[in-house]
Design a protein around this motif. Structure first.
Motif, PDB file in Angstrom:
ATOM      1  N   GLY A 236     -10.981  24.393  14.870  1.00 15.70           N
ATOM      2  CA  GLY A 236      -9.740  24.832  14.259  1.00 15.70           C
ATOM      3  C   GLY A 236      -8.620  23.813  14.282  1.00 15.70           C
ATOM      4  N   ALA A 237      -8.764  22.764  15.078  1.00 17.68           N
ATOM      5  CA  ALA A 237      -7.706  21.764  15.215  1.00 17.68           C
ATOM      6  C   ALA A 237      -7.954  20.575  14.286  1.00 17.68           C
ATOM      7  N   ILE A 238      -6.870  19.899  13.920  1.00 16.64           N
ATOM      8  CA  ILE A 238      -6.947  18.664  13.146  1.00 16.64           C
ATOM      9  C   ILE A 238      -6.277  17.590  13.996  1.00 16.64           C
ATOM     10  N   ALA A 239      -7.070  16.693  14.553  1.00 18.74           N
ATOM     11  CA  ALA A 239      -6.573  15.713  15.518  1.00 18.74           C
ATOM     12  C   ALA A 239      -5.748  14.602  14.894  1.00 18.74           C
ATOM     13  N   VAL A 240      -6.031  14.263  13.653  1.00 20.12           N
ATOM     14  CA  VAL A 240      -5.408  13.098  13.014  1.00 20.12           C
ATOM     15  C   VAL A 240      -4.358  13.559  12.010  1.00 20.12           C
ATOM     16  N   SER A 241      -3.233  12.860  11.997  1.00 17.03           N
ATOM     17  CA  SER A 241      -2.171  13.156  11.044  1.00 17.03           C
ATOM     18  C   SER A 241      -2.722  13.133   9.614  1.00 17.03           C
ATOM     19  N   LEU A 242      -2.177  13.977   8.766  1.00 21.33           N
ATOM     20  CA  LEU A 242      -2.590  14.027   7.368  1.00 21.33           C
ATOM     21  C   LEU A 242      -1.923  12.933   6.541  1.00 21.33           C
ATOM     22  N   THR A 243      -0.934  12.266   7.110  1.00 26.29           N
ATOM     23  CA  THR A 243      -0.235  11.178   6.428  1.00 26.29           C
ATOM     24  C   THR A 243      -0.010  10.049   7.423  1.00 26.29           C
ATOM     25  N   ASP A 244       0.460   8.931   6.926  1.00 27.71           N
ATOM     26  CA  ASP A 244       0.840   7.860   7.846  1.00 27.71           C
ATOM     27  C   ASP A 244       2.360   7.820   8.024  1.00 27.71           C
ATOM     28  N   VAL A 245       3.013   8.927   7.671  1.00 31.59           N
ATOM     29  CA  VAL A 245       4.462   9.050   7.808  1.00 31.59           C
ATOM     30  C   VAL A 245       4.747  10.156   8.825  1.00 31.59           C
ATOM     31  N   PRO A 246       5.574   9.874   9.829  1.00 29.75           N
ATOM     32  CA  PRO A 246       5.892  10.927  10.805  1.00 29.75           C
ATOM     33  C   PRO A 246       6.535  12.130  10.130  1.00 29.75           C
ATOM     34  N   GLY A 247       6.312  13.302  10.697  1.00 27.12           N
ATOM     35  CA  GLY A 247       6.910  14.515  10.163  1.00 27.12           C
ATOM     36  C   GLY A 247       8.414  14.547  10.387  1.00 27.12           C
ATOM     37  N   ASP A 248       9.114  15.199   9.485  1.00 25.25           N
ATOM     38  CA  ASP A 248      10.569  15.357   9.549  1.00 25.25           C
ATOM     39  C   ASP A 248      10.872  16.818   9.889  1.00 25.25           C
ATOM     40  N   PRO A 249      11.344  17.096  11.128  1.00 25.67           N
ATOM     41  CA  PRO A 249      11.582  18.489  11.515  1.00 25.67           C
ATOM     42  C   PRO A 249      12.646  19.198  10.671  1.00 25.67           C
ATOM     43  N   VAL A 250      13.622  18.453  10.152  1.00 29.21           N
ATOM     44  CA  VAL A 250      14.653  19.073   9.307  1.00 29.21           C
ATOM     45  C   VAL A 250      14.018  19.573   8.012  1.00 29.21           C
TER      46      VAL A 250
ATOM     47  N   PRO B 130       0.832  -1.203   0.000  1.00 31.80           N
ATOM     48  CA  PRO B 130       0.000   0.000   0.000  1.00 31.80           C
ATOM     49  C   PRO B 130       0.868   1.255   0.000  1.00 31.80           C
ATOM     50  N   ALA B 131       0.437   2.241  -0.747  1.00 34.06           N
ATOM     51  CA  ALA B 131       1.153   3.517  -0.796  1.00 34.06           C
ATOM     52  C   ALA B 131       0.888   4.272   0.502  1.00 34.06           C
ATOM     53  N   ALA B 132       1.766   5.221   0.804  1.00 34.27           N
ATOM     54  CA  ALA B 132       1.576   6.051   1.990  1.00 34.27           C
ATOM     55  C   ALA B 132       0.222   6.748   1.888  1.00 34.27           C
ATOM     56  N   SER B 133      -0.508   6.697   2.952  1.00 35.60           N
ATOM     57  CA  SER B 133      -1.845   7.279   2.969  1.00 35.60           C
ATOM     58  C   SER B 133      -1.765   8.775   3.248  1.00 35.60           C
ATOM     59  N   GLU B 134      -2.458   9.548   2.442  1.00 33.26           N
ATOM     60  CA  GLU B 134      -2.527  11.001   2.637  1.00 33.26           C
ATOM     61  C   GLU B 134      -3.978  11.429   2.627  1.00 33.26           C
ATOM     62  N   THR B 135      -4.296  12.337   3.517  1.00 32.06           N
ATOM     63  CA  THR B 135      -5.624  12.928   3.536  1.00 32.06           C
ATOM     64  C   THR B 135      -5.673  14.034   2.492  1.00 32.06           C
ATOM     65  N   ALA B 136      -6.694  14.049   1.675  1.00 33.90           N
ATOM     66  CA  ALA B 136      -6.869  15.113   0.683  1.00 33.90           C
ATOM     67  C   ALA B 136      -7.373  16.371   1.388  1.00 33.90           C
ATOM     68  N   PRO B 137      -7.020  17.558   0.881  1.00 30.92           N
ATOM     69  CA  PRO B 137      -7.467  18.790   1.527  1.00 30.92           C
ATOM     70  C   PRO B 137      -8.974  18.848   1.783  1.00 30.92           C
ATOM     71  N   LYS B 138      -9.781  18.345   0.853  1.00 31.25           N
ATOM     72  CA  LYS B 138     -11.241  18.407   1.025  1.00 31.25           C
ATOM     73  C   LYS B 138     -11.741  17.432   2.080  1.00 31.25           C
ATOM     74  N   ASP B 139     -10.897  16.464   2.488  1.00 30.08           N
ATOM     75  CA  ASP B 139     -11.298  15.465   3.475  1.00 30.08           C
ATOM     76  C   ASP B 139     -10.839  15.789   4.892  1.00 30.08           C
ATOM     77  N   VAL B 140     -10.155  16.911   5.059  1.00 27.20           N
ATOM     78  CA  VAL B 140      -9.659  17.293   6.379  1.00 27.20           C
ATOM     79  C   VAL B 140     -10.838  17.643   7.282  1.00 27.20           C
ATOM     80  N   VAL B 141     -10.783  17.148   8.511  1.00 22.10           N
ATOM     81  CA  VAL B 141     -11.831  17.423   9.494  1.00 22.10           C
ATOM     82  C   VAL B 141     -11.255  18.336  10.571  1.00 22.10           C
ATOM     83  N   PHE B 142     -11.821  19.540  10.664  1.00 27.40           N
ATOM     84  CA  PHE B 142     -11.426  20.506  11.686  1.00 27.40           C
ATOM     85  C   PHE B 142     -12.400  20.403  12.852  1.00 27.40           C
ATOM     86  N   ALA B 143     -11.886  20.464  14.070  1.00 31.57           N
ATOM     87  CA  ALA B 143     -12.709  20.539  15.276  1.00 31.57           C
ATOM     88  C   ALA B 143     -12.220  21.746  16.063  1.00 31.57           C
TER      89      ALA B 143
END
Length: 156
Positions: free
Chosen positions: A33-47, A18-31
């Motif tokens: 103003g916050a988005i509780a769930v990661s937009l990807t299944d890959v951890p963010g890279d601070p660098v 399976p390819a890395a899962s990404e949330t599409a902009p139109k599928d983002v759920v705000f509560a």
């Protein structure tokens, strides 16, 4: 089994993963103003997040925000709140929401919506809410949002 057949089988197995899962902009759920769930299944890279924040064609956060942790940035902005200590003021979900679309948290914010593809207001009634050829691509990808978030979470 020939080497060619082994390689073909290996490539087929990789393609089936399976390819890395990404949330599409139109599928983002705000509560609130916050988005509780990661937009990807890959951890963010601070660098990479720091790179996105300082790249003019990407986030360019430093054009408006001062960040003492980035002393080599030339001409940091001062028209938006400093980002130092931002991880103490907001939690992960709130920061993800603010970076994605600050207007969901701060009504009237001039911060760009970095993860939005439609509903833009354009000059003139004939253009308002319409993109030239359908939806516009978001300024940042879902992974870039997660990368910026990973960097912001280091600013305590």
């Amino acid at each position: 089994m020939t080497r060619h057949a082994l390689l073909a089988g290996a490539f087929a197995a990789l393609a089936a993963l399976p390819a890395a899962s990404e949330t599409a902009p139109k599928d983002v759920v705000f509560a609130e103003g916050a988005i509780a769930v990661s937009l990807t299944d890959v951890p963010g890279d601070p660098v990479n997040g720091a790179k996105v924040m300082t790249t003019a064609a990407k986030g360019n956060c430093v054009a408006c925000h001062m960040i003492e942790a980035m002393p080599k940035v030339q001409f940091p902005g001062n028209i938006a709140p400093p980002l130092d200590g931002v991880a103490e003021r907001y939690d992960e979900a709130q920061l993800r929401g603010i970076v994605s679309n600050a207007k969901m948290t701060f009504e009237g914010s001039f911060m760009p919506a970095f993860f939005k593809t439609d509903g833009f207001i354009r000059p003139g009634n004939a253009y308002s809410g319409k993109a030239p050829e359908g939806d516009l691509p978001p300024i940042l990808t879902a992974q870039e949002i997660e990368d910026v978030l990973a960097y912001l979470l280091t600013l305590k």
